[in-house]
Design an enzyme around this catalytic site. Sequence first.
Site, PDB file in Angstrom:
ATOM      1  N   CYS A 269      13.175  24.717   1.231  1.00 35.91           N
ATOM      2  CA  CYS A 269      11.729  24.838   1.465  1.00 35.91           C
ATOM      3  C   CYS A 269      11.399  25.541   2.779  1.00 35.91           C
ATOM      4  O   CYS A 269      10.560  26.438   2.821  1.00 35.91           O
ATOM      5  CB  CYS A 269      11.091  23.446   1.442  1.00 35.91           C
ATOM      6  SG  CYS A 269      11.962  22.221   2.432  1.00 35.91           S
TER       7      CYS A 269
ATOM      8  N   HIS B 195       4.688  22.097   5.217  1.00 29.52           N
ATOM      9  CA  HIS B 195       5.593  22.328   6.346  1.00 29.52           C
ATOM     10  C   HIS B 195       4.971  23.385   7.258  1.00 29.52           C
ATOM     11  O   HIS B 195       4.469  24.403   6.788  1.00 29.52           O
ATOM     12  CB  HIS B 195       6.932  22.896   5.853  1.00 29.52           C
ATOM     13  CG  HIS B 195       7.828  21.902   5.190  1.00 29.52           C
ATOM     14  ND1 HIS B 195       7.526  20.562   5.050  1.00 29.52           N
ATOM     15  CD2 HIS B 195       9.061  22.063   4.635  1.00 29.52           C
ATOM     16  CE1 HIS B 195       8.525  19.948   4.435  1.00 29.52           C
ATOM     17  NE2 HIS B 195       9.460  20.828   4.161  1.00 29.52           N
TER      18      HIS B 195
END
Lengths: 341, 341
Positions: free
Chosen positions: B130, B243
């Site tokens: 990710c 994130h």
Amino acid sequence: MTKDPVVAVAGATGAVGREMLRILAERDFPAKEIIPLASSRSAGSKIEYKDSKLIVQELTEDSFKGVDLAIFSAGGGTSEKYAPIAAKSGCVVVDNSSFWRMDPDVPLVVPEVNPEDLEKHQGIIANPNCSTIQMVVVLKPLHDVSRIKRVVVSTYQAVSGSGQKAVHELETQVKQLFNMEEVTPSVYPYQIAFNCIPHLDAFLDNGYTKEEMKMVNETVKIMGDESVKVTATTVRVPVFFGHSESLNVQTESRISREDARAILTQAPGIRVMDNPEEKIYPMPLFAAGKDETFVGRIREDQSTENALDMWVVADNIRKGAALNAVQIAEFLLVKDLVRVP
Amino acid sequence: MTKDPVVAVAGATGAVGREMLRILAERDFPAKEIIPLASSRSAGSKIEYKDSKLIVQELTEDSFKGVDLAIFSAGGGTSEKYAPIAAKSGCVVVDNSSFWRMDPDVPLVVPEVNPEDLEKHQGIIANPNCSTIQMVVVLKPLHDVSRIKRVVVSTYQAVSGSGQKAVHELETQVKQLFNMEEVTPSVYPYQIAFNCIPHLDAFLDNGYTKEEMKMVNETVKIMGDESVKVTATTVRVPVFFGHSESLNVQTESRISREDARAILTQAPGIRVMDNPEEKIYPMPLFAAGKDETFVGRIREDQSTENALDMWVVADNIRKGAALNAVQIAEFLLVKDLVRVP
């Protein structure tokens, strides 16, 4: 020096001011008298100091008569106006605001790094920005071994750095979210609960924030070396107490991981927490309420020669503000740099 | 290709698996049939897909007979065992685990960056980590203009990256703290509520974590350029979704702030949010649930020549995992790289 000074704390009712009084008491600071000062709004209220209660007095132009040492944490405007008045009356001022920090006549001091600069004071000494303090405590001992050329720092800053209102705001927002209520930001431009905001202080034309440029410029002044180049990205995170920093430090020659650990272990004010296999590394959770600057995750940067990655955490209200100011005051007394008539 | 494929989703009941099904439905993915697969524990449960409910089937060695395309998000061990079985039966596997990523026979693909690598597939295609995906989406268009020499990245990673249990853990811990109850960490080694943990995945001998070395190694493989050097510090923060990354990027020649904005504005999959004076910059709060990778706080690094600082945010479950995998699947169909008998 034989006589204890009369000490004033300006901004005594704020988050940092209260911590200053706690630290003065904890460390049994040698004071003949402690005078808490604040705006007229707080004047008359009582504040604990050791076993007694002090009555908060209004900060005015006359507040510093008979005061030998004043620690300010009352905002830039207050420091701009009152620090020179206090200094003129013979009081030595340790100022936590950003107002005087870059003034060439004002020493900017972290006692572990540049205590010698205190000797040049002309009545006002500036306390650096919270995020700068914990960084230079770690940079200086490395710099003494191998000159630091460049630092890339990203911060993870706690809400307490914005004062008690911000602590309350994070708490309130979390409760609002859990109760499916609307979140109403006030201290910060956006919701801080469960978010990260890459915006501390005002933006400048070069795209950096003032907070970021403080880390760039204050580091050079404290380290006394214009060749130390810093770039910073400062970010507010939903943490109450304790600033964290991810540091990448390029040095003139190689410092091994083991050497870095050894250098930092021996350095003043630092606690190395660096045993990752045993899950030992610094975190805000552990640093809150402590005096040391914690460093861990020390490793040699694999992307270039002669660089280290590190993770640095400190209590932003203590070492980042109140404690550093009180330490400056202690050094001033020890070095006999405060006149007590 | 005229016929629609039979598509299996392995790990369909996990956080990423559920998001994969949502995204397949949202994008009206051309499938003859969608088969949700999971462990025997979840088999038999129902899961929504468009207006119908699909019955979760147990993942076994026989699951891939008649399946043309399988998207895996069921952990490294499952991918290690079942991806080759699926591939052998003629099914093309898009795998979200880390197990196959660095295998030289397995393309590691971000469709905006290296879609051409899909053509070399031998039955398994890996979906990157990710934190790597959102970084390379931003790095590639800059690299195409001026070669990237070195990247220093610090991450601010959401708990959803550790699955639904971690989302529940952060929520529970916040409630425990507000009720003055003891906090009991389970997914993470320490309390994540109001804390930052500089520890994702296992530690390696060089002092980096596996998560950090994924960012180093996967970036080189995706960009197809071993001269791109990365150092990373990865940190878990108390954010549910999204994130964030603080990037410092050194390039061969200067890219001005305006040029960087223009290059990134034209690049696929990116939304530039970079008007700091108007308080416009990326944050997890805005990125959650979105498909784009958001970039802002773009500025020329004042510490060295030819470097940029940036702040990059993306939904780690969507672009960081499920969406990127579905995009790979779409490219496979468009490029006619899936055999549908």
